[in-house]
Design an enzyme around this catalytic site. Structure first.
Site, short mmCIF file in Angstrom:
data_model
loop_
_atom_site.label_atom_id
_atom_site.label_comp_id
_atom_site.label_asym_id
_atom_site.label_seq_id
_atom_site.Cartn_x
_atom_site.Cartn_y
_atom_site.Cartn_z
N GLY A 48 6.34 20.44 62.44
CA GLY A 48 5.00 20.07 62.63
C GLY A 48 4.50 20.13 60.95
O GLY A 48 5.04 19.38 60.35
N SER A 50 3.99 22.72 57.98
CA SER A 50 4.17 23.96 57.65
C SER A 50 3.03 24.91 57.14
O SER A 50 2.75 25.96 57.40
CB SER A 50 5.12 23.86 56.85
OG SER A 50 5.09 23.48 55.50
N CYS A 80 12.72 21.03 60.48
CA CYS A 80 11.85 20.37 59.66
C CYS A 80 10.60 21.44 59.00
O CYS A 80 11.11 22.48 58.22
CB CYS A 80 11.18 19.31 60.27
SG CYS A 80 10.48 18.11 59.19
N HIS A 168 15.13 16.29 63.17
CA HIS A 168 14.48 16.81 64.65
C HIS A 168 15.35 16.47 65.76
O HIS A 168 15.32 15.25 66.39
CB HIS A 168 13.21 15.93 64.90
CG HIS A 168 11.94 16.36 63.73
ND1 HIS A 168 11.23 17.36 64.10
CD2 HIS A 168 11.62 15.89 62.60
CE1 HIS A 168 10.30 17.59 63.27
NE2 HIS A 168 10.52 16.53 62.31
N GLU A 170 14.88 17.53 68.59
CA GLU A 170 13.99 17.50 69.68
C GLU A 170 13.35 15.91 70.08
O GLU A 170 12.91 16.16 71.04
CB GLU A 170 13.08 18.69 69.81
CG GLU A 170 11.90 18.46 68.90
CD GLU A 170 12.08 18.41 67.30
OE1 GLU A 170 13.33 18.99 67.08
OE2 GLU A 170 11.11 18.66 66.50
#
Ligand code: GLN
Length: 189
Positions: A48, A50, A80, A168, A170
Site C-alpha cells: 500500500g 507506508s 512492499c 507482491h 498476493e
C-alpha cells in the site's frame, strides 16, 4: 490457525484470497483493533502506502500492540510497504516498527509506470515477483537470511519470525510464498 491481515489500507483482499486458496479452513481476520490482533497467530502487513499506513496504525492505537507481539515472537510478513514498516532503517526517513535489521530505500525501482514482473528464485522456488513502486533493500544485517535476489538486489529476507518481500506475491495466483509463511506459523505452534 488464525491469520490476521492488517486491514487499514492496501492489498488486503488479495492476501485473504491466497491464504484461503491454501486451505479454506484457515481463519483469516482483518485486523483493525487490539482485540483482533490478540486473536491471531500470524500477521500480514500488506502493500500500500507506508506513510498512510503509519498514520493509520498510530491513529488506531496499534503501534505498540503490533510491535510487542512481533518482539514476543509472532510470525509477521510485510509485503512492499509492509517491508518498509518492519525495517529498522529507512533511507531519508525515520524507521517505524524496527523489528528487521535491514535498510530500505523507498520507491527505488521508479514510479508506478515502472512497475514490472520478474521471474526468479524464492528459497528454491521459481515465482513471479510483482514490483509496484517497490522499496530496495540496500543493507542486510548479519542475522538476516536472504531468501530471494533479483538483478543483484536482495528482494526477500527473513530474520527469525519476521519475513519481508519487496514484491507482491498476493498479486499473482501462486500461493507458495503464502504457504511458506504459514509454515513459519506451523513451526512455532
Ligand atoms: N511506494 C510505497 C511506499 O513507499 C510502497 C508500494 C507498495 O506497497 N506497492 O510505501
Amino acid at each position: 490457525m488464525t491469520i490476521g491481515v492488517l486491514a487499514l489500507q492496501g492489498s488486503v483482499a488479495e492476501h485473504i484470497k491466497l491464504i484461503k486458496s491454501v486451505n479454506k479452513k484457515i481463519d483469516v481476520v482483518e485486523v483493525r483493533t487490539i482485540d483482533e490482533l490478540a486473536r491471531i497467530d500470524g500477521l500480514i502487513i500488506p502493500g500500500g502506502e507506508s506513510t498512510t499506513m503509519r498514520r493509520l496504525i498510530d491513529a488506531f492505537g496499534l503501534f505498540t500492540p503490533i510491535r510487542e507481539r512481533i518482539v514476543a515472537g509472532m510470525p509477521v510478513w510485510g509485503t512492499c510497504a509492509g517491508l518498509i514498516l518492519l525495517a529498522n532503517s529507512v533511507e531519508a526517513e525515520v524507521p517505524y516498527l524496527s523489528v528487521l535489521d535491514v535498510t530500505v530505500k523507498r520507491n527505488a525501482y521508479g514510479r508506478q509506470i515502472d512497475s514490472f514482473v520478474a521471474e526468479d528464485d524464492f528459497n528454491g522456488m521459481y515465482i513471479n515477483m510483482v514490483f509496484v513502486r517497490a522499496p530496495m533493500i540496500t543493507r542486510v544485517g548479519e542475522g538476516v537470511e536472504v531468501l530471494a535476489e533479483h538483478d543483484g538486489n536482495v528482494v526477500a529476507v527473513r530474520q527469525g519470525n519476521v519475513l519481508a518481500t519487496a514484491f507482491h506475491p498476493e498479486m499473482t495466483r501462486d500461493n507458495r510464498v503464502h504457504k511458506y509463511f504459514l509454515g513459519m506459523i506451523d513451526a512455532k505452534e
